[in-house]
Design an enzyme around this catalytic site. Structure first.
Site, PDB file in Angstrom:
ATOM      1  N   HIS A 204       0.805  -1.224   0.000  1.00 47.93           N
ATOM      2  CA  HIS A 204       0.000   0.000   0.000  1.00 47.93           C
ATOM      3  C   HIS A 204       0.833   1.268   0.000  1.00 47.93           C
ATOM      4  CE1 HIS A 204      -3.047  -2.971   0.921  1.00 47.93           C
ATOM      5  NE2 HIS A 204      -3.836  -2.143   0.294  1.00 47.93           N
ATOM      6  N   ARG A 347     -15.509   1.213   0.243  1.00 49.92           N
ATOM      7  CA  ARG A 347     -15.170  -0.088   0.817  1.00 49.92           C
ATOM      8  C   ARG A 347     -15.122   0.036   2.333  1.00 49.92           C
ATOM      9  NH1 ARG A 347      -9.655  -2.934  -0.879  1.00 49.92           N
ATOM     10  NH2 ARG A 347      -8.787  -1.428   0.596  1.00 49.92           N
ATOM     11  N   GLU A 449     -10.776 -11.264  -3.752  1.00 46.76           N
ATOM     12  CA  GLU A 449      -9.331 -11.108  -3.580  1.00 46.76           C
ATOM     13  C   GLU A 449      -8.720 -12.251  -2.770  1.00 46.76           C
ATOM     14  OE1 GLU A 449      -8.494  -7.403  -1.608  1.00 46.76           O
ATOM     15  OE2 GLU A 449     -10.139  -7.622  -0.198  1.00 46.76           O
ATOM     16  N   ASP A 473      -4.277  -8.556  -3.783  1.00 45.74           N
ATOM     17  CA  ASP A 473      -4.340  -9.626  -2.786  1.00 45.74           C
ATOM     18  C   ASP A 473      -4.569 -10.974  -3.455  1.00 45.74           C
ATOM     19  OD1 ASP A 473      -3.813  -8.488  -0.269  1.00 45.74           O
ATOM     20  OD2 ASP A 473      -5.717  -7.428  -0.379  1.00 45.74           O
ATOM     21  N   CYS A 520     -10.165  -3.724  -9.592  1.00 44.50           N
ATOM     22  CA  CYS A 520      -9.688  -2.491  -8.959  1.00 44.50           C
ATOM     23  C   CYS A 520      -8.303  -2.665  -8.340  1.00 44.50           C
ATOM     24  CB  CYS A 520     -10.687  -1.986  -7.925  1.00 44.50           C
ATOM     25  SG  CYS A 520     -10.960  -3.136  -6.576  1.00 44.50           S
TER      26      CYS A 520
HETATM   27  C1  PEP Z   1      -6.470  -5.521  -4.018  1.00 49.57           C
HETATM   28  O1  PEP Z   1      -6.159  -6.309  -3.123  1.00 49.57           O
HETATM   29  O2  PEP Z   1      -6.205  -5.707  -5.218  1.00 49.57           O
HETATM   30  C2  PEP Z   1      -7.189  -4.270  -3.681  1.00 49.57           C
HETATM   31  C3  PEP Z   1      -7.681  -3.484  -4.615  1.00 49.57           C
HETATM   32  O3  PEP Z   1      -7.277  -3.928  -2.362  1.00 49.57           O
HETATM   33  P1  PEP Z   1      -6.044  -3.368  -1.514  1.00 49.57           P
HETATM   34  O4  PEP Z   1      -4.918  -3.072  -2.488  1.00 49.57           O
HETATM   35  O5  PEP Z   1      -6.487  -2.151  -0.807  1.00 49.57           O
HETATM   36  O6  PEP Z   1      -5.722  -4.497  -0.590  1.00 49.57           O
HETATM   37 MG    MG Z   2      -7.012  -6.062  -1.162  1.00 50.89          MG
END
Ligand code: PEP
Ligand code: MG
Length: 590
Positions: A204, A347, A449, A473, A520
């Site tokens: 992240h 979310r 995910e 994920d 996403c």
């Molecule tokens: C993902 O896991 O691809 C996602 C969009 O959620 P995050 O990156 O916030 O875990």
């Molecule tokens: Mg994720």
């Protein structure tokens, strides 16, 4: 002040993982490990009393915060409450006439340094002492000491959310580690970019850097040993390179590249008002991912048709207590109004893993394996008050424009049903309060995910109103590769046939259930993958706003029939290298 350069002013080229494209050139600001943003300055003899008073006030503030946290343990399961109670009691004791308190006071008085620096120095010394003890239990106390120290420093600086702001303008941050919460504090107008020793492309921290359009390179092994504050550095976030003390020809080349990137950005900006349609006129919805409300301008300017993913966890970071319903509602309402009738997908909280929000208590960080622990929807269902508050804020924001609720880390149908019950309960409660709500309860969607959710997509599709595939994920859990670990970053590959099969299966399940599906994860924002995702049946992509023009450009070049055929050919392959060749070949020639 510039300390003696570790690189002795000779040019040094270091390689890492490029996570956010763009080039930063500026003076390095090296953040010493474990001492994030602690100001350090001398105080006069006359100022010592004031400094001690500040320290005393910080102790009082820390004590009352810990008491409040202790109060909150009452609602927790008895075993957790007991453990946490002991821990918080130990923290309280450290703040009462302990060696820590005496040591800091002495450092202020004798060393004539500010309270933050005195706390930092004392904590390091005590923690080092603990860590050297042969007894594992005692050694682990070093962590407690650091936590208490961090709390004191947060209270002393009083500006925990303003970190990274006392830096020279245009500085490049160089650190062992920058957490997602740290990144959320960076102001791209003040900071040119950053580079770190730890971290991978899909974590992240990298995602935030891309969202804020901050050039960044992570996972550079010798970085902090090779750079001193004040050294001139170049961060090339595209190829993953850091150049320390560049020579004149290198600097010139990079300045030229910076200019040409800016020209390209302006050219892509011209795509803003053109529709995202394939050559055969199929409309592809392009949405933006948002972490911080302040990014909304970027999303609107990039021409996003909606917010496909709002990562609400960032609203809980860098603060002592979680935001209440009204505060959450106000932020969400700002976004919904800002999007002017375009949908906003909110979310629910996805803390845990590498995303920590200390406002929810330090215990989340203690999981045996954070990626497999009390993360995301699991935490929300366990601490239902948290979920109810968030749902209430979302439902109220829904009175100002279209919203959708998205649930992270779902792995069973039962979890979705439980959330639906919570939503129904909160709707009833809000109606009793006569709160303003939308006529319809917003659609409730599921992040796909977890590999198990992808494989159970048919069943989950019966209880979900839409799917959003989180490829970050999904790749991590399918291939057992930590997305934030630089040591395995090179193995993180969404083109692995197993990952692609899970995407394909989820897209087919959504089709059968007649519900929309989007992607996403970071894959959605990389034009390299656009044709493949469209070929697998996806018609909605959500990404960092900065990536939107490039993806739109790619969408407009694609013939859907050809992309579908190429996707079918790719799905017959067993080797990800062969898949990459087939995809790159298609991208070059079609
Ligand atoms: C993902 O896991 O691809 C996602 C969009 O959620 P995050 O990156 O916030 O875990
Ligand atoms: Mg994720």
């Amino acid at each position: 002040m510039k300390s003696e350069s570790k690189s002795k002013e000779r040019q040094l080229v270091l390689d890492g993982v490029g996570v956010a494209p763009g080039i930063a050139i500026g003076p390095a600001h090296v953040v010493e490990s474990g001492a994030l943003n602690v100001p350090e300055y001398r105080v006069t003899k006359a100022e010592v009393a004031d400094e001690k008073a500040r320290f005393k006030a910080a102790i009082e503030g820390s004590r009352s915060q810990i008491e409040r946290l202790k109060g909150k343990t009452k609602g927790m399961p008895p075993a957790v409450a007991e453990d946490l109670g002991y821990l918080l009691e130990a923290h309280l004791q450290m703040l009462t006439g302990s060696r820590l308190v005496r040591g800091v006071e002495e450092r202020i008085a004798d060393g004539r340094i500010n309270a933050e620096a005195a706390v930092q120095a004392e904590i390091s010394e005590i923690a080092r002492g603990f860590a050297e003890l042969p007894d594992a239990y005692m050694a682990a106390r070093a962590q407690d000491v650091r936590e208490v120290g961090a709390r004191l420093i947060r209270n002393l600086t009083e500006t925990p959310y303003q970190a990274f702001q006392r830096l020279p303008e245009g500085a490049v941050i160089v650190a062992d580690e920058v957490t997602p919460a740290d990144t959320a504090l960076m102001d791209p107008k003040m900071i040119a970019g950053f580079a770190t020793v730890m971290g991978g492309a899909e974590g992240h921290t990298g995602i935030m850097a891309r969202s804020l359009e901050l050039p960044a390179v992570l996972g550079v092994p010798d970085l902090t040993r090779s750079v001193s504050s004040g050294d001139m550095v170049i961060v090339d976030g595209l190829i993953g390179r850091v150049v320390v003390n560049p020579d004149a020809p290198m600097l010139r080349r990079y300045k030229e590249r910076q200019n040409s990137l800016e020209r390209e950005r302006q050219r892509l900006g011209e795509l803003r008002d053109l529709p995202a349609v394939t050559r055969d006129e199929t409309h592809i919805e392009l949405h933006a991912n948002l972490e911080l409300p302040r990014e909304i301008e970027l999303a609107v300017n990039a021409g996003a048709e909606g917010i496909g993913l709002l990562r609400t966890e960032f609203m809980f970071m860098n603060r002592e207590t979680p935001p209440d319903e009204n505060e959450q509602y106000e932020s969400m309402r700002g976004l919904v109004e800002g999007m002017g009738g375009r949908p906003v997908t909110i979310r629910t909280l996805d803390v845990g893993g590498e995303k920590l929000a200390y406002s929810l208590g330090d215990h989340i960080a203690d999981a045996v394996n954070p990626a497999l622990g009390l993360r995301a929807i699991r935490l929300s269902l366990k601490q239902q008050r948290l979920l109810e508050t968030q749902i209430a804020a979302i439902l109220r924001a829904g009175a100002h424009g279209p919203v959708r609720i998205l649930l992270p880390m779902i792995s069973t149908v039962g979890e979705v049903r439980q959330v639906r019950d919570v939503v129904a309960k909160v709707v009833r409660r809000l109606k009793r309060r006569r709160a303003r709500l939308a006529k319809q309860v917003p659609p409730i969607g599921v992040m796909i995910e977890v590999p198990g959710a992808a494989l159970a997509a048919d069943a989950i599709g019966r209880v979900a109103d839409f799917f959003a595939i989180g490829t970050n994920d999904l790749t991590m859990y399918t291939l057992a590769i930590d997305r934030a670990d630089e040591q395995v970053a090179h193995l993180f590959n969404p083109l692995h046939p197993a990952v692609l099969r899970l995407i394909q299966f989820s897209a087919e399940a959504a089709f059968r259930a007649r519900i929309p599906i989007s992607v996403c994860g970071e894959m959605a924002g990389d034009p390299r993958y656009t044709a493949l995702l469209l070929g697998l049946g996806v018609r909605e992509l959500s990404m960092a706003a900065a990536n939107l023009p490039r993806v739109k450009q790619r969408v407009r070049q694609i013939d859907l029939m050809a992309a579908t055929q190429r996707a079918q050919m790719i799905m017959d392959q067993a080797d990800s290298r062969r898949i990459a060749v087939l995809l790159d070949d298609f991208n070059t020639f079609a």
